[in-house]
Design an enzyme around this catalytic site. Structure first.
Site, PDB file in Angstrom:
ATOM      1  N   ARG A 125       0.843  -1.199   0.000  1.00  0.00           N
ATOM      2  CA  ARG A 125       0.000   0.000   0.000  1.00  0.00           C
ATOM      3  C   ARG A 125       0.874   1.243   0.000  1.00  0.00           C
ATOM      4  NH1 ARG A 125      -3.936   0.409   4.543  1.00  0.00           N
ATOM      5  NH2 ARG A 125      -2.123  -0.101   5.811  1.00  0.00           N
ATOM      6  N   LYS A 190       4.786 -10.223  10.242  1.00  0.00           N
ATOM      7  CA  LYS A 190       3.972 -10.263   9.026  1.00  0.00           C
ATOM      8  C   LYS A 190       4.312 -11.483   8.160  1.00  0.00           C
ATOM      9  CE  LYS A 190       2.942  -6.796   5.581  1.00  0.00           C
ATOM     10  NZ  LYS A 190       2.579  -5.376   5.575  1.00  0.00           N
ATOM     11  N   ARG A 329      -0.240   0.924  14.156  1.00  0.00           N
ATOM     12  CA  ARG A 329       0.844   0.364  14.963  1.00  0.00           C
ATOM     13  C   ARG A 329       0.394   0.298  16.415  1.00  0.00           C
ATOM     14  NH1 ARG A 329       2.390  -0.741  10.787  1.00  0.00           N
ATOM     15  NH2 ARG A 329       4.332  -0.305   9.701  1.00  0.00           N
TER      16      ARG A 329
HETATM   17  P1  ATP Z   1       1.435  -0.896   7.451  1.00  0.00           P
HETATM   18  O1  ATP Z   1       2.231  -1.993   8.107  1.00  0.00           O
HETATM   19  O2  ATP Z   1       2.125   0.416   7.545  1.00  0.00           O
HETATM   20  O3  ATP Z   1       0.005  -0.884   7.884  1.00  0.00           O
HETATM   21  P2  ATP Z   1       0.886  -2.529   5.446  1.00  0.00           P
HETATM   22  O4  ATP Z   1       1.030  -3.540   6.543  1.00  0.00           O
HETATM   23  O5  ATP Z   1      -0.426  -2.390   4.849  1.00  0.00           O
HETATM   24  O6  ATP Z   1       1.402  -1.178   5.973  1.00  0.00           O
HETATM   25  P3  ATP Z   1       1.828  -3.216   2.900  1.00  0.00           P
HETATM   26  O7  ATP Z   1       1.531  -1.974   2.199  1.00  0.00           O
HETATM   27  O8  ATP Z   1       0.941  -4.379   2.692  1.00  0.00           O
HETATM   28  O9  ATP Z   1       1.978  -2.917   4.427  1.00  0.00           O
HETATM   29  O10 ATP Z   1       3.336  -3.671   2.582  1.00  0.00           O
HETATM   30  C1  ATP Z   1       4.423  -2.800   2.746  1.00  0.00           C
HETATM   31  C2  ATP Z   1       5.097  -3.093   4.088  1.00  0.00           C
HETATM   32  O11 ATP Z   1       5.393  -4.482   4.197  1.00  0.00           O
HETATM   33  C3  ATP Z   1       6.442  -2.397   4.224  1.00  0.00           C
HETATM   34  O12 ATP Z   1       6.628  -2.062   5.588  1.00  0.00           O
HETATM   35  C4  ATP Z   1       7.446  -3.445   3.834  1.00  0.00           C
HETATM   36  O13 ATP Z   1       8.721  -3.292   4.412  1.00  0.00           O
HETATM   37  C5  ATP Z   1       6.794  -4.711   4.331  1.00  0.00           C
HETATM   38  N1  ATP Z   1       7.148  -5.828   3.446  1.00  0.00           N
HETATM   39  C6  ATP Z   1       7.588  -5.806   2.178  1.00  0.00           C
HETATM   40  N2  ATP Z   1       7.774  -7.043   1.708  1.00  0.00           N
HETATM   41  C7  ATP Z   1       7.451  -7.883   2.698  1.00  0.00           C
HETATM   42  C8  ATP Z   1       7.443  -9.281   2.817  1.00  0.00           C
HETATM   43  N3  ATP Z   1       7.782 -10.079   1.821  1.00  0.00           N
HETATM   44  N4  ATP Z   1       7.038  -9.805   4.005  1.00  0.00           N
HETATM   45  C9  ATP Z   1       6.672  -9.023   5.032  1.00  0.00           C
HETATM   46  N5  ATP Z   1       6.656  -7.680   4.987  1.00  0.00           N
HETATM   47  C10 ATP Z   1       7.037  -7.109   3.813  1.00  0.00           C
END
Ligand code: ATP
Length: 332
Positions: A125, A190, A329
């Site tokens: 995102r 994650k 967060r």
């Molecule tokens: P936030 O954590 O700020 O709410 P989000 O969880 O929706 O954002 P995404 O937009 O889905 O996050 O993905 C981008 C985030 O995930 C970045 O913080 C990035 O560093 C992390 N990220 C990128 N690739 C991976 C991966 N393969 N596994 C886990 N995290 C990842």
């Protein structure tokens, strides 16, 4: 270009067993010189595959590799799912599977499924990157058309998170949780991310692309680019002593579940999924901070409403926060 891709596929097929193979053997398999083999092996590095080389033994991909296989995938899908899947593409590498699915959506195609072994510009995102090394994880997008406007899609990204958990739980995993709006976590780290993108007419015939990135066996070198705590299925299974799901079998289960979700969502809406989401809510009752650009809001997370909006208790007043660009967060 095509010959290059064929050589790469042959090389990967030979290395997939995880055993050592000498440069001569690989050269013979590709019908090229040792120097040309070395050039091909360099490409594996560029794709994020960590190749080991030992003098006198040759090269190996530690742990082997289970490539995505269209035949295995198709044979694991039900007739019902196959009847609504208009095409299933497995790409060796692409910029983003969501981009491919958006292109198909622009052609008016629904039921399009795209997987890739590697994404060179996987998206998260808010313009962020999804780290997508070759052949180890899953990168999957489904394109779906909806008549009657984008309002029908309310809460869909949360429902997708539930669907992913259900699939993993069926494969024996426990301890999964969801972080609003839609990350799949295991012990706070994650495991999978979801990105929904829209095209078409928000008030009429619209298309949604559901993108999923799931970590199966993240190579340590690639993981250095991830900016938050992460985990992969391999380490979850090791710690929970559960069986490692086969990559193709897991991809097929995800496609099956997501196709079913998308086929019925115009009738079920999010209300059908809400309880399942709340049951896996990683932050219920905990102090959190929501941010979007420079705007920040703090409160206690109180689950989600019937549209998938987060209910945030801000000094006793319940504020409903809608997904999209918000990042959440925990506040310690
Ligand atoms: P936030 O954590 O700020 O709410 P989000 O969880 O929706 O954002 P995404 O937009 O889905 O996050 O993905 C981008 C985030 O995930 C970045 O913080 C990035 O560093 C992390 N990220 C990128 N690739 C991976 C991966 N393969 N596994 C886990 N995290 C990842």
């Amino acid at each position: 270009m095509i010959r290059d891709e064929q050589s790469l596929s042959r090389l990967l097929a030979r290395l997939a067993d995880g055993d050592y193979h000498s440069g001569d053997e690989l050269g013979e398999c590709l019908g090229v010189s040792r120097a040309a083999v070395w050039k091909q092996l360099r490409k594996l590095d560029d794709l994020g595959l960590e190749l080991e080389s030992v003098r006198g033994k040759g090269y190996r991909l530690a742990g082997g590799l289970e490539m995505l296989d269209p035949q295995k995938l198709r044979s694991a899908l039900s007739a019902e799912t196959l009847s609504v899947v208009s095409a299933l593409d497995i790409l060796t590498t692409t910029d983003s599977t969501n981009s491919r699915a958006l292109e198909r959506a622009a052609e008016g195609r629904t039921g399009y499924v795209c997987l890739a072994e590697h994404q060179s510009a996987g998206r998260g995102r808010r313009g962020r990157t999804w780290v997508s090394p070759f052949g180890r994880n899953l990168y999957l997008s489904l394109g779906w058309s909806f008549e009657g406007g984008a309002s029908q899609l309310e809460g869909l990204s949360l429902a997708v998170g539930v669907a992913l958990c259900q699939v993993l739980e069926r494969h024996g995993l426990t301890g999964l949780a969801l972080k609003w709006p839609n990350d799949v976590l295991w012990r706070g780290k994650k495991l999978a991310g979801i990105l929904l993108e829209m095209a078409g007419d928000p008030a009429g015939a619209c298309h949604v692309v559901v993108g999923v990135g799931m970590n199966l066996a993240m190579p340590p070198e690639a993981a250095k680019q991830i900016e938050q705590p992460w985990v992969d299925l391999g380490s979850v299974c090791d710690q929970e002593s559960c069986q490692w799901p086969e990559r193709n079998a897991l991809a097929a289960s995800l496609i099956e579940r997501l196709v079913s979700l998308l086929s019925h969502y115009h009738r079920t809406g999010f209300s059908h999924w809400r309880q399942e989401w709340q049951g896996r809510d990683a932050f219920s009752g905990r102090p959190v901070r929501l941010s979007s650009g420079t705007r920040v809001l703090e409160g206690i997370a109180r689950g989600v409403d019937e549209t998938g909006a987060l209910r945030l208790d801000v000094n006793g007043e319940l504020v409903r926060c809608h997904g999209g660009e918000l990042s959440m967060r925990a506040v310690s």
